[in-house]
Design an enzyme around this catalytic site. Structure first.
Site, PDB file in Angstrom:
ATOM      1  N   SER A   1       0.825  -1.194   0.000  1.00  0.00           N
ATOM      2  CA  SER A   1       0.000   0.000   0.000  1.00  0.00           C
ATOM      3  C   SER A   1       0.875   1.266   0.000  1.00  0.00           C
ATOM      4  O   SER A   1       1.829   1.363   0.774  1.00  0.00           O
ATOM      5  CB  SER A   1      -0.886  -0.028   1.240  1.00  0.00           C
ATOM      6  OG  SER A   1      -1.763   1.053   1.198  1.00  0.00           O
TER       7      SER A   1
ATOM      8  N   ARG B   1      -9.615   8.431  -0.130  1.00  0.00           N
ATOM      9  CA  ARG B   1      -9.631   7.563  -1.316  1.00  0.00           C
ATOM     10  C   ARG B   1     -10.712   7.967  -2.292  1.00  0.00           C
ATOM     11  O   ARG B   1     -11.709   8.574  -1.915  1.00  0.00           O
ATOM     12  CB  ARG B   1      -9.928   6.113  -0.878  1.00  0.00           C
ATOM     13  CG  ARG B   1      -8.849   5.465  -0.049  1.00  0.00           C
ATOM     14  CD  ARG B   1      -7.920   4.651  -0.902  1.00  0.00           C
ATOM     15  NE  ARG B   1      -6.797   4.134  -0.134  1.00  0.00           N
ATOM     16  CZ  ARG B   1      -5.841   3.364  -0.671  1.00  0.00           C
ATOM     17  NH1 ARG B   1      -5.894   3.007  -1.930  1.00  0.00           N
ATOM     18  NH2 ARG B   1      -4.833   2.963   0.065  1.00  0.00           N
TER      19      ARG B   1
HETATM   20  N1  LIG Z   1       7.944   8.818  -6.947  1.00  0.00           N
HETATM   21  C1  LIG Z   1       6.710   8.434  -6.667  1.00  0.00           C
HETATM   22  N2  LIG Z   1       6.205   7.318  -7.227  1.00  0.00           N
HETATM   23  C2  LIG Z   1       4.958   6.901  -6.931  1.00  0.00           C
HETATM   24  N3  LIG Z   1       4.122   7.556  -6.098  1.00  0.00           N
HETATM   25  C3  LIG Z   1       4.562   8.690  -5.522  1.00  0.00           C
HETATM   26  C4  LIG Z   1       5.865   9.167  -5.772  1.00  0.00           C
HETATM   27  N4  LIG Z   1       6.020  10.296  -5.067  1.00  0.00           N
HETATM   28  C5  LIG Z   1       4.891  10.510  -4.406  1.00  0.00           C
HETATM   29  N5  LIG Z   1       3.971   9.559  -4.668  1.00  0.00           N
HETATM   30  C6  LIG Z   1       2.625   9.468  -4.057  1.00  0.00           C
HETATM   31  O1  LIG Z   1       2.554   8.248  -3.355  1.00  0.00           O
HETATM   32  C7  LIG Z   1       1.263   7.690  -3.404  1.00  0.00           C
HETATM   33  C8  LIG Z   1       1.296   6.324  -4.047  1.00  0.00           C
HETATM   34  O2  LIG Z   1       0.038   5.738  -3.807  1.00  0.00           O
HETATM   35  P1  LIG Z   1      -0.746   4.729  -4.711  1.00  0.00           P
HETATM   36  O3  LIG Z   1      -2.191   5.015  -4.581  1.00  0.00           O
HETATM   37  O4  LIG Z   1      -0.220   4.690  -6.100  1.00  0.00           O
HETATM   38  O5  LIG Z   1      -0.408   3.421  -3.909  1.00  0.00           O
HETATM   39  P2  LIG Z   1      -0.834   1.928  -4.204  1.00  0.00           P
HETATM   40  O6  LIG Z   1       0.425   1.154  -4.391  1.00  0.00           O
HETATM   41  O7  LIG Z   1      -1.802   1.910  -5.310  1.00  0.00           O
HETATM   42  O8  LIG Z   1      -1.465   1.512  -2.795  1.00  0.00           O
HETATM   43  P3  LIG Z   1      -2.823   0.755  -2.368  1.00  0.00           P
HETATM   44  O9  LIG Z   1      -2.561  -0.704  -2.508  1.00  0.00           O
HETATM   45  O10 LIG Z   1      -3.017   1.189  -0.975  1.00  0.00           O
HETATM   46  O11 LIG Z   1      -3.906   1.227  -3.265  1.00  0.00           O
HETATM   47  C9  LIG Z   1       0.417   8.654  -4.220  1.00  0.00           C
HETATM   48  O12 LIG Z   1      -0.250   9.509  -3.338  1.00  0.00           O
HETATM   49  C10 LIG Z   1       1.478   9.409  -5.055  1.00  0.00           C
HETATM   50  O13 LIG Z   1       1.054  10.693  -5.412  1.00  0.00           O
HETATM   51  O1  LIG Z   2      -7.321  -2.117   0.673  1.00  0.00           O
HETATM   52  C1  LIG Z   2      -7.228  -0.935   0.918  1.00  0.00           C
HETATM   53  O2  LIG Z   2      -7.783  -0.362   1.852  1.00  0.00           O
HETATM   54  C2  LIG Z   2      -6.434  -0.082   0.003  1.00  0.00           C
HETATM   55  C3  LIG Z   2      -5.421  -0.864  -0.640  1.00  0.00           C
HETATM   56  O3  LIG Z   2      -5.454  -1.078  -1.824  1.00  0.00           O
HETATM   57  C4  LIG Z   2      -4.372  -1.448   0.209  1.00  0.00           C
HETATM   58  O4  LIG Z   2      -4.274  -1.106   1.390  1.00  0.00           O
HETATM   59  O5  LIG Z   2      -3.603  -2.252  -0.322  1.00  0.00           O
HETATM   60 CA   LIG Z   3      -4.022   1.578  -5.271  1.00  0.00          CA
END
Ligand SMILES: Nc1ncnc2c1ncn2[C@@H]1O[C@H](COP(=O)(O)OP(=O)(O)OP(=O)(O)O)[C@@H](O)[C@H]1O
Ligand SMILES: O=C([O-])CC(=O)C(=O)O
Ligand SMILES: [Ca+2]
Ligand SMILES: [Mn+2]
Length: 586
Positions: free
Chosen positions: A294, A378
């Site tokens: 995450s 979110r």
């Molecule tokens: N260099 C970077 N690369 C990726 N994301 C970045 C970077 N710098 C800042 N961020 C920020 O970090 C966060 C990455 O979150 P993201 O929603 O893509 O996570 P995720 O892997 O999809 O997690 P989840 O499984 O919780 O959904 C975003 O808010 C993004 O704007």
């Molecule tokens: O499940 C959630 O709440 C958001 C998410 O994608 C994670 O935490 O991997």
């Molecule tokens: Ca995500």
């Protein structure tokens, strides 16, 4: 004055707020104003209109679905369109609002993130030998499950209106499961409308019985006196009964990750790898899979103007290629700007659901920097809200696998090329870091190791997923990369987060093939292959120690992180081959 009066009058006509206007001049005009309002009202009498039949009629079949489960209620809103769910949320759920973008704002209450410590898996004869029991999959007796289930049903029975939402998990029809959600909140139904694969009208007509049912009574707590409950929150999964019961958390993510957990059980059983990963596809049909815990960038980095999005969080890899498990995305909204994340920004419109954001009540504009409710704000939206999306959301075998980590120690390189053994090592380790807190000056980040980059959702032992991955990577000759989207120039507190621009340029260079052709040097202690240069990226940032001013401090952090890797890997050592063990840092 005349202009003002006429402006007031048109306002009065528009909103019918005649009583609030006290100017004597206006009062004198009221008779004239009232007549057109009365006329307008007359036209609006419902009997004068032909009202289209809404999908949300409470017909006998819908009532029967719940009746058969022991639930009686006044109104069942079954598979309603987003507009109807908006109406319902606005009417019955405190705080809901339509925002300036047309998106719906909803609030989850006390729980604004998942509660992994309150998740339980029922210990029953059909799956007891399959589940990796321990801190991730904590067992629950069938008796306690039935108490929770009954409690959920009792609560749902007290609600005058209930929502039922049917959809699919899995874009490949061969591995598609039918999911039914029963909930007391319209916001939950809209969320799952976005996140599950939306059936066609014909598929809905033939939906029949679901494979799995989620009872979401999150507005009502679990009973702490029930055996196995340690708090008022409970997410319990029962593979035998094919049911999930949610109590004491209204955070919508529990439902989507509940479905993912089910898939993480069912798919590997059939030799299919399920992955906490995003995926996209280039113009030549080349697929990239982005693993990551995450907050590491799966959603952010998979939305790419040059590539088609397959999905942002949950995928499966079969003998045919990859498929998305979901019908929508669930993006972090904190700090969102159009400049940095245009695709996600533009997806926020009618039908999109913003969870726990703060907005200006006068303009309806969201303050994306406001974390006063939670850091974990979110937005969920259907896949097709991203302009370049792949529907059906399936692709071929991946050409590149990118493992994302957000290293708050500032030690790992922005990009390194992994050998197959290193890929397995990092997959099993599942490293990322969380910053110690949101207060200023907190400089010691905490490491998180979560096997398969998603331990909270895995059901089998991590080795099961690792074997499937190793097998598929070898068979399809996949390139593997480790990308640090976390800190550079120092650890959290001293350095700064890698710029999105640099991370994107690195990913572009992977996709163009330039990075694979680059010259490499060894990154000591972790023995990672780091490119000496990358198009559109300052070469100075590629080797981490070069970005630190204090080399002694870098060495200290690097030693500390490698020790954490080693400690964590102890528990997996036994089941791993020599080459995987040799991929550990020194
Ligand atoms: N260099 C970077 N690369 C990726 N994301 C970045 C970077 N710098 C800042 N961020 C920020 O970090 C966060 C990455 O979150 P993201 O929603 O893509 O996570 P995720 O892997 O999809 O997690 P989840 O499984 O919780 O959904 C975003 O808010 C993004 O704007
Ligand atoms: O499940 C959630 O709440 C958001 C998410 O994608 C994670 O935490 O991997
Ligand atoms: Ca995500
Ligand atoms: Mn996720």
């Amino acid at each position: 004055m005349a202009a003002r009066t006429s402006a007031l009058r048109s306002l009065a006509r528009a909103c019918g707020a005649v009583r609030r206007i006290h100017s004597s001049r206006v009062l004198a005009d009221q008779a004239k104003i009232r007549a057109p309002i009365a006329d307008a009202l007359k036209v609006r009498q419902p009997q004068a209109m032909s009202v289209p039949k809404d999908m949300a009629q409470f017909d006998d079949a819908d009532m029967a679905i719940l009746h058969n489960l022991g639930i009686e209620t006044d109104a069942v809103i079954h598979n309603a369109r987003p507009g109807t769910l908006y109406d319902e949320a606005l009417r019955y759920e405190k705080g809901s609002a339509i925002l300036s973008t047309g998106a719906l704002a909803a609030y989850s209450g006390a729980k604004t993130g998942r509660s992994p410590m309150d998740k339980r898996v029922v210990e029953e004869d059909t799956t007891i030998d399959d589940v990796w029991w321990g801190t991730v999959n904590m067992g629950l007796s069938e008796k306690s499950f039935s108490i929770n289930r009954e409690r959920a049903i009792d609560y749902l029975n007290t609600r005058p209106r209930l929502y039922v939402l049917d959809g699919f998990a899995g874009w490949d029809p061969e591995y598609r499961y039918k999911i039914r959600v029963i909930t007391s909140r319209a916001y939950h139904a809209l969320f799952m409308h976005n996140m599950l694969i939306r059936p066609t009208e014909e598929e809905l007509a033939n939906f029949g019985e679901p494979d799995y049912t989620i009872y979401n009574a999150g507005a009502f707590p679990a009973n702490r006196a029930t055996d196995g409950m340690t708090s008022g929150t409970s997410v319990s999964l029962n593979f035998k009964a094919k049911e999930v019961v949610i109590l004491g958390s209204q955070y919508a993510g529990e439902m989507k990750k509940g479905v993912f957990t089910i898939m993480n059980y069912l798919l590997p059983k059939q030799g299919i790898l399920s992955m906490h990963a995003s995926a996209n596809e280039g113009q030549d049909g080349d697929v990239t899979v982005f693993f990551g815990l995450s907050g590491t960038g799966k959603t952010t980095l998979s939305a790419d103007e040059n590539r088609k999005l397959i999905g942002d969080d949950e995928h499966a890899w079969t003998d045919k290629g990859v498929f998305n498990i979901e019908g929508g995305c669930y993006a972090k909204a904190i700090g969102l700007t159009r400049e940095k994340e245009p695709e996600i920004w533009d997806a926020i419109r009618f039908g999109a659901l913003l969870e726990n954001v703060v907005f200006d009540t006068r303009t309806g504009e969201v303050d994306y920097d406001d974390n006063s409710i939670t850091e974990n704000t979110r937005v969920s939206y259907p896949l097709e809200y991203i302009p370049n999306v792949k529907i059906p959301a399936v692709g071929g075998h991946p050409k590149n696998i990118i493992m994302l980590t957000c290293d708050a120690f500032g030690v790992l390189p922005p990009v390194s090329k992994l050998t197959p053994a290193q890929a397995m090592y990092h997959f099993i380790s599942g490293y990322t870091a969380k910053v110690a807190g949101t207060e200023m000056g907190v400089s010691e980040p905490t490491a998180t190791f979560s096997a398969c980059f998603g331990a909270p959702f895995m059901v089998w032992h991590p080795a099961k997923y690792a074997e499937l991955l190793a097998d598929k990577m070898a068979k399809h000759n996949v390139n593997a990369w480790l990308i640090n989207t976390g800190w550079t120039g120092g650890a959290f507190g001293a350095g700064h987060r890698m710029s999105l621009k640099d991370t994107r340029a690195i990913i572009d260079a992977i996709h163009s093939g330039d990075l694979a052709k680059a010259e490499y040097e060894n990154f000591p202690r972790f023995n990672l292959k780091v490119p000496k240069s990358c198009p559109n990226v300052d070469s100075q940032i590629l080797m981490p120690n070069k970005t630190w001013t204090d080399q002694t401090e870098f060495e200290r952090m690097s030693t500390k992180l490698s020790a954490l890797f080693k400690d964590n890997f102890e528990k997996f050592k036994d089941g791993c081959s020599e080459d995987i063990k040799a991929a550990a840092p020194e």
